[in-house]
Scaffold this motif. Structure first.
Motif, PDB file in Angstrom:
ATOM      1  N   GLY A  40       0.791  -1.216   0.000  1.00 26.71           N
ATOM      2  CA  GLY A  40       0.000   0.000   0.000  1.00 26.71           C
ATOM      3  C   GLY A  40       0.827   1.272   0.000  1.00 26.71           C
ATOM      4  N   SER A  41       2.129   1.158   0.185  1.00 33.50           N
ATOM      5  CA  SER A  41       2.979   2.346   0.161  1.00 33.50           C
ATOM      6  C   SER A  41       3.197   2.804  -1.276  1.00 33.50           C
ATOM      7  CB  SER A  41       4.317   2.059   0.843  1.00 33.50           C
ATOM      8  OG  SER A  41       5.035   1.073   0.126  1.00 33.50           O
ATOM      9  N   VAL A  42       3.731   3.999  -1.431  1.00 31.46           N
ATOM     10  CA  VAL A  42       3.959   4.566  -2.751  1.00 31.46           C
ATOM     11  C   VAL A  42       5.443   4.827  -2.932  1.00 31.46           C
ATOM     12  CG1 VAL A  42       3.547   6.592  -4.192  1.00 31.46           C
ATOM     13  CG2 VAL A  42       1.676   5.590  -2.924  1.00 31.46           C
ATOM     14  N   THR A  43       5.958   4.494  -4.108  1.00 33.96           N
ATOM     15  CA  THR A  43       7.345   4.759  -4.477  1.00 33.96           C
ATOM     16  C   THR A  43       7.348   5.727  -5.652  1.00 33.96           C
ATOM     17  OG1 THR A  43       8.019   2.545  -3.792  1.00 33.96           O
ATOM     18  CG2 THR A  43       9.497   3.718  -5.283  1.00 33.96           C
ATOM     19  N   VAL A  44       8.171   6.782  -5.550  1.00 30.69           N
ATOM     20  CA  VAL A  44       8.326   7.737  -6.640  1.00 30.69           C
ATOM     21  C   VAL A  44       9.709   7.520  -7.232  1.00 30.69           C
ATOM     22  CG1 VAL A  44       8.348  10.159  -7.323  1.00 30.69           C
ATOM     23  CG2 VAL A  44       6.817   9.392  -5.493  1.00 30.69           C
ATOM     24  N   ILE A  45       9.750   7.159  -8.505  1.00 26.82           N
ATOM     25  CA  ILE A  45      11.010   6.909  -9.207  1.00 26.82           C
ATOM     26  C   ILE A  45      11.335   8.143 -10.038  1.00 26.82           C
ATOM     27  CG2 ILE A  45      12.173   5.435 -10.889  1.00 26.82           C
ATOM     28  CD1 ILE A  45      10.173   3.218 -10.040  1.00 26.82           C
ATOM     29  N   SER A  46      12.531   8.645  -9.889  1.00 27.06           N
ATOM     30  CA  SER A  46      13.001   9.843 -10.603  1.00 27.06           C
ATOM     31  C   SER A  46      12.074  11.033 -10.388  1.00 27.06           C
ATOM     32  CB  SER A  46      13.154   9.567 -12.103  1.00 27.06           C
ATOM     33  OG  SER A  46      14.063   8.545 -12.333  1.00 27.06           O
ATOM     34  N   PRO A  47      11.896  11.462  -9.133  1.00 25.10           N
ATOM     35  CA  PRO A  47      10.999  12.598  -8.884  1.00 25.10           C
ATOM     36  C   PRO A  47      11.424  13.836  -9.668  1.00 25.10           C
ATOM     37  CG  PRO A  47      12.162  11.941  -6.874  1.00 25.10           C
ATOM     38  CD  PRO A  47      12.574  11.006  -7.954  1.00 25.10           C
ATOM     39  N   VAL A  48      10.447  14.574 -10.135  1.00 22.97           N
ATOM     40  CA  VAL A  48      10.702  15.801 -10.884  1.00 22.97           C
ATOM     41  C   VAL A  48      10.547  17.002  -9.960  1.00 22.97           C
ATOM     42  CG1 VAL A  48      10.002  14.808 -13.089  1.00 22.97           C
ATOM     43  CG2 VAL A  48       8.301  15.961 -11.671  1.00 22.97           C
ATOM     44  N   ASP A  49      11.065  18.131 -10.391  1.00 22.22           N
ATOM     45  CA  ASP A  49      10.969  19.369  -9.635  1.00 22.22           C
ATOM     46  C   ASP A  49       9.508  19.806  -9.539  1.00 22.22           C
ATOM     47  OD1 ASP A  49      11.907  21.529  -8.219  1.00 22.22           O
ATOM     48  OD2 ASP A  49      12.420  22.693  -9.984  1.00 22.22           O
ATOM     49  N   GLY A  50       9.227  20.712  -8.635  1.00 26.41           N
ATOM     50  CA  GLY A  50       7.866  21.211  -8.468  1.00 26.41           C
ATOM     51  C   GLY A  50       7.066  20.364  -7.506  1.00 26.41           C
ATOM     52  N   VAL A  51       7.745  19.825  -6.494  1.00 28.02           N
ATOM     53  CA  VAL A  51       7.095  18.912  -5.555  1.00 28.02           C
ATOM     54  C   VAL A  51       5.833  19.515  -4.945  1.00 28.02           C
ATOM     55  CG1 VAL A  51       8.500  19.560  -3.558  1.00 28.02           C
ATOM     56  CG2 VAL A  51       7.522  17.272  -3.680  1.00 28.02           C
ATOM     57  N   GLU A  52       5.794  20.819  -4.758  1.00 23.22           N
ATOM     58  CA  GLU A  52       4.603  21.440  -4.162  1.00 23.22           C
ATOM     59  C   GLU A  52       3.383  21.281  -5.068  1.00 23.22           C
ATOM     60  OE1 GLU A  52       6.732  24.225  -6.708  1.00 23.22           O
ATOM     61  OE2 GLU A  52       7.426  23.202  -4.932  1.00 23.22           O
ATOM     62  N   THR A  53       3.601  21.044  -6.353  1.00 19.82           N
ATOM     63  CA  THR A  53       2.508  20.866  -7.304  1.00 19.82           C
ATOM     64  C   THR A  53       1.977  19.436  -7.291  1.00 19.82           C
ATOM     65  OG1 THR A  53       3.458  22.548  -8.729  1.00 19.82           O
ATOM     66  CG2 THR A  53       1.858  21.061  -9.731  1.00 19.82           C
ATOM     67  N   TRP A  54       2.864  18.457  -7.273  1.00 18.16           N
ATOM     68  CA  TRP A  54       2.408  17.070  -7.422  1.00 18.16           C
ATOM     69  C   TRP A  54       2.346  16.282  -6.116  1.00 18.16           C
ATOM     70  CZ3 TRP A  54       6.114  13.606  -5.966  1.00 18.16           C
ATOM     71  CH2 TRP A  54       7.443  13.990  -6.079  1.00 18.16           C
ATOM     72  N   ALA A  55       3.014  16.722  -5.065  1.00 20.66           N
ATOM     73  CA  ALA A  55       3.008  15.973  -3.804  1.00 20.66           C
ATOM     74  C   ALA A  55       1.606  15.761  -3.227  1.00 20.66           C
ATOM     75  CB  ALA A  55       3.916  16.639  -2.778  1.00 20.66           C
ATOM     76  N   PRO A  56       0.722  16.751  -3.242  1.00 20.31           N
ATOM     77  CA  PRO A  56      -0.624  16.501  -2.707  1.00 20.31           C
ATOM     78  C   PRO A  56      -1.357  15.369  -3.425  1.00 20.31           C
ATOM     79  CG  PRO A  56      -0.239  18.854  -2.913  1.00 20.31           C
ATOM     80  CD  PRO A  56       0.911  18.156  -3.597  1.00 20.31           C
ATOM     81  N   GLU A  57      -1.136  15.219  -4.726  1.00 19.56           N
ATOM     82  CA  GLU A  57      -1.781  14.122  -5.449  1.00 19.56           C
ATOM     83  C   GLU A  57      -1.208  12.771  -5.051  1.00 19.56           C
ATOM     84  OE1 GLU A  57      -2.909  14.390  -9.491  1.00 19.56           O
ATOM     85  OE2 GLU A  57      -2.393  16.518  -9.528  1.00 19.56           O
ATOM     86  N   VAL A  58       0.102  12.720  -4.841  1.00 22.64           N
ATOM     87  CA  VAL A  58       0.731  11.473  -4.393  1.00 22.64           C
ATOM     88  C   VAL A  58       0.238  11.143  -2.985  1.00 22.64           C
ATOM     89  CG1 VAL A  58       2.903  10.343  -3.799  1.00 22.64           C
ATOM     90  CG2 VAL A  58       2.735  11.725  -5.877  1.00 22.64           C
ATOM     91  N   GLU A  59       0.178  12.146  -2.126  1.00 20.44           N
ATOM     92  CA  GLU A  59      -0.295  11.935  -0.759  1.00 20.44           C
ATOM     93  C   GLU A  59      -1.754  11.465  -0.727  1.00 20.44           C
ATOM     94  OE1 GLU A  59       0.555  15.663   1.103  1.00 20.44           O
ATOM     95  OE2 GLU A  59       2.686  15.186   1.306  1.00 20.44           O
ATOM     96  N   ALA A  60      -2.544  11.844  -1.730  1.00 16.90           N
ATOM     97  CA  ALA A  60      -3.946  11.401  -1.793  1.00 16.90           C
ATOM     98  C   ALA A  60      -4.051   9.923  -2.128  1.00 16.90           C
ATOM     99  CB  ALA A  60      -4.706  12.226  -2.824  1.00 16.90           C
ATOM    100  N   LEU A  61      -2.984   9.344  -2.736  1.00 22.88           N
ATOM    101  CA  LEU A  61      -3.008   7.924  -3.076  1.00 22.88           C
ATOM    102  C   LEU A  61      -2.850   7.044  -1.836  1.00 22.88           C
ATOM    103  CD1 LEU A  61      -0.655   7.976  -6.193  1.00 22.88           C
ATOM    104  CD2 LEU A  61      -3.150   7.877  -6.175  1.00 22.88           C
ATOM    105  N   VAL A  62      -2.117   7.550  -0.860  1.00 24.78           N
ATOM    106  CA  VAL A  62      -1.819   6.769   0.333  1.00 24.78           C
ATOM    107  C   VAL A  62      -1.447   7.728   1.454  1.00 24.78           C
ATOM    108  CG1 VAL A  62       0.626   6.497  -0.247  1.00 24.78           C
ATOM    109  CG2 VAL A  62      -0.463   4.810   1.214  1.00 24.78           C
ATOM    110  N   PRO A  63      -1.807   7.418   2.690  1.00 23.82           N
ATOM    111  CA  PRO A  63      -1.399   8.278   3.794  1.00 23.82           C
ATOM    112  C   PRO A  63       0.134   8.335   3.910  1.00 23.82           C
ATOM    113  CG  PRO A  63      -3.067   6.710   4.505  1.00 23.82           C
ATOM    114  CD  PRO A  63      -2.646   6.311   3.126  1.00 23.82           C
ATOM    115  N   VAL A  64       0.640   9.516   4.216  1.00 22.68           N
ATOM    116  CA  VAL A  64       2.086   9.671   4.405  1.00 22.68           C
ATOM    117  C   VAL A  64       2.452   9.141   5.778  1.00 22.68           C
ATOM    118  CG1 VAL A  64       3.952  11.346   4.588  1.00 22.68           C
ATOM    119  CG2 VAL A  64       2.120  11.672   2.909  1.00 22.68           C
ATOM    120  N   ARG A  65       3.510   8.309   5.810  1.00 20.13           N
ATOM    121  CA  ARG A  65       3.935   7.727   7.094  1.00 20.13           C
ATOM    122  C   ARG A  65       5.170   8.419   7.576  1.00 20.13           C
ATOM    123  NH1 ARG A  65       3.558   1.427   5.348  1.00 20.13           N
ATOM    124  NH2 ARG A  65       1.887   1.779   3.911  1.00 20.13           N
TER     125      ARG A  65
END
Length: 65
Positions: A40-65
């Motif tokens: 159920g965890s999420v892995t981000v491979i080769s994260p791109v810049d602009g984390v403030e833009t896409w991080a909320p969507e990733v966090e919506a996929l799974v709770p941040v631990r």
């Protein structure tokens, strides 16, 4: 900065496309891949810049631990 939000590719697999500006008028396309693991965890491979833009969507996929 990402040009789009997470795009589904397959079940539990998403991509995020962005551009890497190298010089005036030169931009290379880059892509991050987001995978939901079997636990159920999420892995981000080769994260791109602009984390403030896409991080909320990733966090919506799974709770941040």
């Amino acid at each position: 900065m990402p040009s789009s939000v997470l795009q589904p590719l397959a079940e539990h697999v998403w991509s995020l496309e962005a551009s890497l500006k190298m010089a005036p008028g030169v931009a290379l396309p880059i892509r991050a891949t987001v995978l939901r693991d079997s636990d159920g965890s999420v892995t981000v491979i080769s994260p791109v810049d602009g984390v403030e833009t896409w991080a909320p969507e990733v966090e919506a996929l799974v709770p941040v631990r």
